[in-house]
Every structure is written in structure tokens, then in C-alpha cells.
Design a protein around this motif. Sequence first.
Motif, PDB file in Angstrom:
ATOM      1  N   HIS A 157       0.827  -1.204   0.000  1.00 11.83           N
ATOM      2  CA  HIS A 157       0.000   0.000   0.000  1.00 11.83           C
ATOM      3  C   HIS A 157       0.866   1.260   0.000  1.00 11.83           C
ATOM      4  CE1 HIS A 157      -3.955  -1.964   1.617  1.00 11.83           C
ATOM      5  NE2 HIS A 157      -3.779  -2.125   0.321  1.00 11.83           N
ATOM      6  N   ALA A 158       1.971   1.223   0.724  1.00 11.56           N
ATOM      7  CA  ALA A 158       2.862   2.379   0.758  1.00 11.56           C
ATOM      8  C   ALA A 158       3.413   2.676  -0.630  1.00 11.56           C
ATOM      9  CB  ALA A 158       4.007   2.132   1.740  1.00 11.56           C
ATOM     10  N   LYS A 159       3.804   1.633  -1.346  1.00 16.55           N
ATOM     11  CA  LYS A 159       4.360   1.833  -2.688  1.00 16.55           C
ATOM     12  C   LYS A 159       3.306   2.384  -3.634  1.00 16.55           C
ATOM     13  CE  LYS A 159       7.007  -0.502  -6.307  1.00 16.55           C
ATOM     14  NZ  LYS A 159       7.693  -1.759  -6.709  1.00 16.55           N
ATOM     15  N   VAL A 160       2.096   1.828  -3.586  1.00 12.60           N
ATOM     16  CA  VAL A 160       1.010   2.318  -4.443  1.00 12.60           C
ATOM     17  C   VAL A 160       0.728   3.784  -4.150  1.00 12.60           C
ATOM     18  CG1 VAL A 160      -1.466   2.127  -4.909  1.00 12.60           C
ATOM     19  CG2 VAL A 160      -0.048   0.070  -4.813  1.00 12.60           C
ATOM     20  N   ALA A 161       0.731   4.152  -2.890  1.00 10.19           N
ATOM     21  CA  ALA A 161       0.425   5.534  -2.507  1.00 10.19           C
ATOM     22  C   ALA A 161       1.499   6.492  -2.993  1.00 10.19           C
ATOM     23  CB  ALA A 161       0.276   5.632  -0.992  1.00 10.19           C
ATOM     24  N   VAL A 162       2.773   6.150  -2.787  1.00 14.52           N
ATOM     25  CA  VAL A 162       3.861   7.046  -3.189  1.00 14.52           C
ATOM     26  C   VAL A 162       3.898   7.195  -4.706  1.00 14.52           C
ATOM     27  CG1 VAL A 162       6.365   7.334  -3.246  1.00 14.52           C
ATOM     28  CG2 VAL A 162       5.248   6.593  -1.137  1.00 14.52           C
ATOM     29  N   LEU A 163       3.787   6.083  -5.427  1.00 15.20           N
ATOM     30  CA  LEU A 163       3.802   6.165  -6.886  1.00 15.20           C
ATOM     31  C   LEU A 163       2.550   6.868  -7.405  1.00 15.20           C
ATOM     32  CD1 LEU A 163       5.281   2.674  -7.852  1.00 15.20           C
ATOM     33  CD2 LEU A 163       6.455   4.876  -7.605  1.00 15.20           C
ATOM     34  N   GLY A 164       1.436   6.701  -6.695  1.00 18.40           N
ATOM     35  CA  GLY A 164       0.223   7.420  -7.079  1.00 18.40           C
ATOM     36  C   GLY A 164       0.407   8.923  -6.963  1.00 18.40           C
ATOM     37  N   VAL A 165       1.092   9.361  -5.922  1.00 16.30           N
ATOM     38  CA  VAL A 165       1.395  10.786  -5.765  1.00 16.30           C
ATOM     39  C   VAL A 165       2.256  11.279  -6.918  1.00 16.30           C
ATOM     40  CG1 VAL A 165       2.744  12.407  -4.387  1.00 16.30           C
ATOM     41  CG2 VAL A 165       1.094  10.921  -3.275  1.00 16.30           C
ATOM     42  N   LEU A 166       3.245  10.480  -7.307  1.00 16.45           N
ATOM     43  CA  LEU A 166       4.177  10.900  -8.353  1.00 16.45           C
ATOM     44  C   LEU A 166       3.519  10.943  -9.726  1.00 16.45           C
ATOM     45  CD1 LEU A 166       7.369   8.906  -7.301  1.00 16.45           C
ATOM     46  CD2 LEU A 166       7.074  11.380  -7.244  1.00 16.45           C
ATOM     47  N   TYR A 167       2.635   9.977  -9.992  1.00 19.85           N
ATOM     48  CA  TYR A 167       2.111   9.834 -11.349  1.00 19.85           C
ATOM     49  C   TYR A 167       0.641  10.232 -11.474  1.00 19.85           C
ATOM     50  CZ  TYR A 167       6.483   7.408 -12.071  1.00 19.85           C
ATOM     51  OH  TYR A 167       7.815   7.107 -12.133  1.00 19.85           O
ATOM     52  N   GLY A 168       0.053  10.716 -10.398  1.00 19.81           N
ATOM     53  CA  GLY A 168      -1.301  11.238 -10.502  1.00 19.81           C
ATOM     54  C   GLY A 168      -2.395  10.195 -10.454  1.00 19.81           C
ATOM     55  N   ALA A 169      -2.108   9.020  -9.895  1.00 23.76           N
ATOM     56  CA  ALA A 169      -3.139   7.994  -9.732  1.00 23.76           C
ATOM     57  C   ALA A 169      -3.906   8.315  -8.454  1.00 23.76           C
ATOM     58  CB  ALA A 169      -2.515   6.609  -9.660  1.00 23.76           C
ATOM     59  N   THR A 170      -4.972   9.083  -8.574  1.00 22.47           N
ATOM     60  CA  THR A 170      -5.679   9.578  -7.385  1.00 22.47           C
ATOM     61  C   THR A 170      -7.139   9.152  -7.353  1.00 22.47           C
ATOM     62  OG1 THR A 170      -6.113  11.639  -8.582  1.00 22.47           O
ATOM     63  CG2 THR A 170      -4.166  11.578  -7.166  1.00 22.47           C
ATOM     64  N   SER A 171      -7.486   8.071  -8.059  1.00 25.69           N
ATOM     65  CA  SER A 171      -8.861   7.584  -8.022  1.00 25.69           C
ATOM     66  C   SER A 171      -8.876   6.155  -7.492  1.00 25.69           C
ATOM     67  CB  SER A 171      -9.486   7.629  -9.422  1.00 25.69           C
ATOM     68  OG  SER A 171      -8.737   6.818 -10.324  1.00 25.69           O
ATOM     69  N   GLY A 172     -10.052   5.645  -7.204  1.00 33.11           N
ATOM     70  CA  GLY A 172     -10.175   4.280  -6.714  1.00 33.11           C
ATOM     71  C   GLY A 172      -9.455   4.091  -5.391  1.00 33.11           C
ATOM     72  N   GLU A 173      -8.782   2.944  -5.266  1.00 31.12           N
ATOM     73  CA  GLU A 173      -8.059   2.637  -4.029  1.00 31.12           C
ATOM     74  C   GLU A 173      -6.997   3.674  -3.726  1.00 31.12           C
ATOM     75  OE1 GLU A 173      -5.483  -1.081  -2.111  1.00 31.12           O
ATOM     76  OE2 GLU A 173      -5.446  -0.692  -4.266  1.00 31.12           O
ATOM     77  N   ALA A 174      -6.366   4.220  -4.803  1.00 33.83           N
ATOM     78  CA  ALA A 174      -5.277   5.180  -4.598  1.00 33.83           C
ATOM     79  C   ALA A 174      -5.754   6.429  -3.869  1.00 33.83           C
ATOM     80  CB  ALA A 174      -4.660   5.556  -5.938  1.00 33.83           C
ATOM     81  N   ARG A 175      -7.023   6.812  -4.039  1.00 29.41           N
ATOM     82  CA  ARG A 175      -7.514   8.030  -3.388  1.00 29.41           C
ATOM     83  C   ARG A 175      -7.444   7.901  -1.865  1.00 29.41           C
ATOM     84  NH1 ARG A 175     -10.729  12.253  -4.819  1.00 29.41           N
ATOM     85  NH2 ARG A 175     -11.148  11.333  -6.865  1.00 29.41           N
ATOM     86  N   GLY A 176      -7.918   6.776  -1.339  1.00 28.66           N
ATOM     87  CA  GLY A 176      -7.867   6.580   0.109  1.00 28.66           C
ATOM     88  C   GLY A 176      -6.443   6.490   0.620  1.00 28.66           C
ATOM     89  N   LEU A 177      -5.594   5.817  -0.130  1.00 30.61           N
ATOM     90  CA  LEU A 177      -4.191   5.716   0.276  1.00 30.61           C
ATOM     91  C   LEU A 177      -3.521   7.085   0.274  1.00 30.61           C
ATOM     92  CD1 LEU A 177      -3.154   2.477  -1.677  1.00 30.61           C
ATOM     93  CD2 LEU A 177      -3.837   2.676   0.720  1.00 30.61           C
TER      94      LEU A 177
END
Length: 518
Positions: free
Chosen positions: A342-362
Motif C-alpha cells: 500500500h505504501a508503494k502504491v500511494a507514493v507512486l500514485g502521488v508521483l504519477y497522478g493515480a488519485t482515483s479508486g483505491e489510490a484516493r484513500g491511500l
Amino acid sequence: MLVPHGEQAVLTRLGDDCSILEDPTVVDDPAAAVADLERSARPRWVWEDTSRIYPRLLERGVRVRRCHDLALVGAILAMRTGSAATPSVPADLRPGLFDADPHSDPAAVLSEYRRQLHDIGHDRALQLLAAAESAGGLAAAEMTYDGLPFSASTHRRHLESMLGSRPVDGSPPPALVGLENQISAAFGRRVNPSSPAEVVAAFARAGIELTSTRAHVIRDIDHPAVPLLLRHRDLSKLHAANGWMWLDTWVQGDRFRPVYVPGAVVSGRWASRGGGGLQIPKPLRASVIADPGYTFVAADAGQLEPRILAAMSGDPRMVAAAGTADLYAPVAAESFAGDRGHAKVAVLGVLYGATSGEARGLLTRLRAKFPGAVALVEEAARAGERGEVVHSWLGRACPPPSAQWWSDGDAHARGRFTRNFVVQSTAAEWALCLLADLRGRLADGSVQGESELVFFQHDEVVVHCPSADSDRVADAVSAAALSASRLMFGDTAVRFPMETRIDRFYGASAADSEEESR
């Protein structure tokens, strides 16, 4: 300052303020003159374009330590004013030293140099970027000239094992011909597997409707032609991209010599022209074999972009996490109950703009504990959505939005681009600083023996060196990484560990590659 003029060149000695210290001199043997000055003065060379000038010096055995590349630096400065510059195309190495180049007016070259220094001014970050970009131009030319050790015989055997014997008339190789026959038999009529329209029609006759023949679409279809089509696609790609023609064109003397193009991507990353120099497929890597008595020291920076984000933002918790060997583990402990995934998904989501679905909560949980790091990229995203230009740590600018974007452009897409640009471009700058420092260590004798940079890709460097010197080269890589970190970020607690591999065989286990080489 060196300005080619036919087989001659005009040399002008300049002061730090761009003043002319001595009258310009026309030299009949530019390579010899450059070599003499390198030995006696170790100057910084000013010239129009490393990709045109330096290869001809390398052919004469002449290498320089430093330069100011007006083409590369000019492209950076042009983008900062909103004007895109096209990366120069390395020239053909035709007979004569400089006779293939158009003649330039030394006064115009000096005027451009003065303009660039004026635009850079006292901006230390921009000065560092200009120096690193110019050093990258030198390294790119040297890597093309030296080449990456590559066993042509091993690759030929690989091609023959996959494709069959090389046809003498340029016709398709036996394996592809055999697959075409099998595919036609599976469909009950002649079908060209390279024609999507024919393949779609063949499946339609079998009662299977397709919208595409892409691998992910057909892979799960229950039809005997499917595995044959997938195999044909893979072998066709090998034949077209890295087959015998590729080998004849790009590998000479057991050296693969692609043409690298520094700064070709807007983020500052490199590209390559011809040969696929930055995209060596896994099957080819088994043919990348060091010379007898030599080995490769291959090193890449782990988790580079998250560490760059930590250093840029100065977020205390993110800096502390980036001071460890595995950045994601402390982030997981802080915000995700130890769940590293989850930590990796969240950090990479911040970098690449993945802010929907599960990434939003993370992301929400990440923002609570690492507000500074998240705020840095989110502000870059908001600036992009407003149509603003953002900059890297050292001052490289992203392209401005087009006129059409202002009327019907996608603001969120541009925000995702600028969000990542500030980090990816800064990561490219860090890698350039590492490359420049390591190149200097290898050239200045910090590492004994004939060690040479032979490959660079985003965050990876590969040095070809005598086996006895491999540990010293690995230490030099680590020292260069530390130097790059201090140049960029000062006395930061962020670590940039280099994952280093020492092996004669770049892309396979030693046992497998030894068997192939036999």
C-alpha cells in the motif's frame, strides 16, 4: 572556443568574462591542437555542438574533460522562454575531420556563448545544469564511439535458434514461414498473420468477433491459431527490430554502437536514434558479454524518484524514510500499518497522478503523515492545470501549453504531466550529475586501469573495466552518487543507494551465458 572551418579550425582563448584573451588562431590540425591544450591547460571547450565536433576528435584519439555545448544549453534556455529546440542529430563520420560540417562564423559563435552566459547569470543551479548537460553530451559521444561489448556470434546463434538459418535472398526466415503455414492450416485457408484485417476476418469466419488483434485481446481466446499468432508476433518483432540487418548495421567489431541523443525528452532524459540503444530487449542482453579479463559494473539507483521527491520537499518524515535502504518500509510503518504494498502504491500514485479508486484513500493517509512531500507535487499539478510552466530543481522548464490547449485542452492531463515533470526531470538531473562525476573519476585516474562508460539509461550506468578493478569501480560509482546528491541537495539526509552488479555477463546468469558463448 573551437569553431570548425573545413579541415581547419579557429581557436580563440577566452576569459571567464567571455573576453578575448588572444587573437584567434587558425590551426591546420585541430585534433593535435586540442590534444596539446588538454595536456597543458585542461580548458573548458566552447563549441556549437558536441554531437558534430567531438566524434571526429575521438576518431583521432583525442578526449576532452569539459565543454560548454551551445546546442544542448541553448535548448534548455530556449525552453525556459517557451520556445522548443530540436535536439541535434549526430553527424555522419565521413572522411576528413571537419570537412562535412557547415562553416560557422567565430564571431557569431562567441556572441551566442555570451548570450547564454548572460541568460544563466549567477544562478548556481542553472550553471550546474548547463555543466551537467554538456558533460552528458561528451559521455554520449564517447559511449557511441567506444561501444557496448556485444558478442555478434552469440546473437547470431540466438537468431538461428529462434528463426532458423538466415535467408540469402532477404525472404522471411524459416520459422516465420513455418508459422504462417500453421496459422493458415488452423484457419482452414490462407491468412497473412501480419495483416490485422485478415486475422480479424479469419476469426469472424470461426464465429469469433474481435475489435483488435492485440495480444491482450486474443490471448484468452480458445482457438488453435492463437498461440501460433502470438509466437509469430514475437518472432516477427525479433526479426524486424534485432535481426540480422540490425546486427550488420549496429554491431561492428563486437561492439554495439547506438547513437545517443541527450536531452531529447522534455524531462531531460536521453533517447537514441537507431539501434534501440535505450531499449535493449532481454533476449539481446545475453549477448552483452565483457571482453576476456574484463567485467561489467552495472549500477542503478533504487527508488530514485521517491527519494528525489523527499530531497526536493524536505518533508521531515519522508526525508527520514529516504535515509534508509528501503524507502517504502518506513512509509508503510507510518501510514499503512506496515503494508509495504500500500505504501508503494500511494507514493507512486502521488508521483504519477493515480488519485482515483483505491489510490484516493491511500493518498489521503499519505497526505496526513507526509504533507510536505504531497504538497510539492500537488502544487505542480495545480500549476499545470492553470496552464503555467513548472521547473525542475536546477531550472529545466516544461513545455508551455499549446494555443489549442487553452481552448479545449485537458487540464487534468496537463496536471498529471507537470506533477511528474518536476520530479522526473530532477531525477534526470541527478543522474546526469552522477554520470559526469563518474566520467571524471574514470578519466582522471581515480580508478586505475582502462575502465570506460559503455551504457547509461535513466538511472543506470554500466562500466566495462578490468576484472581486477571492479571493486574500485563500484566504489567510484558510489562516490559519484554521493557527489551528485551533495551537488544537487547539499548536506541532505536522503540516501541514493546504488544497486551494483559485477558480472562478465550483463543480462543472464554466468552459467547460461558461458554456455551460449561456447
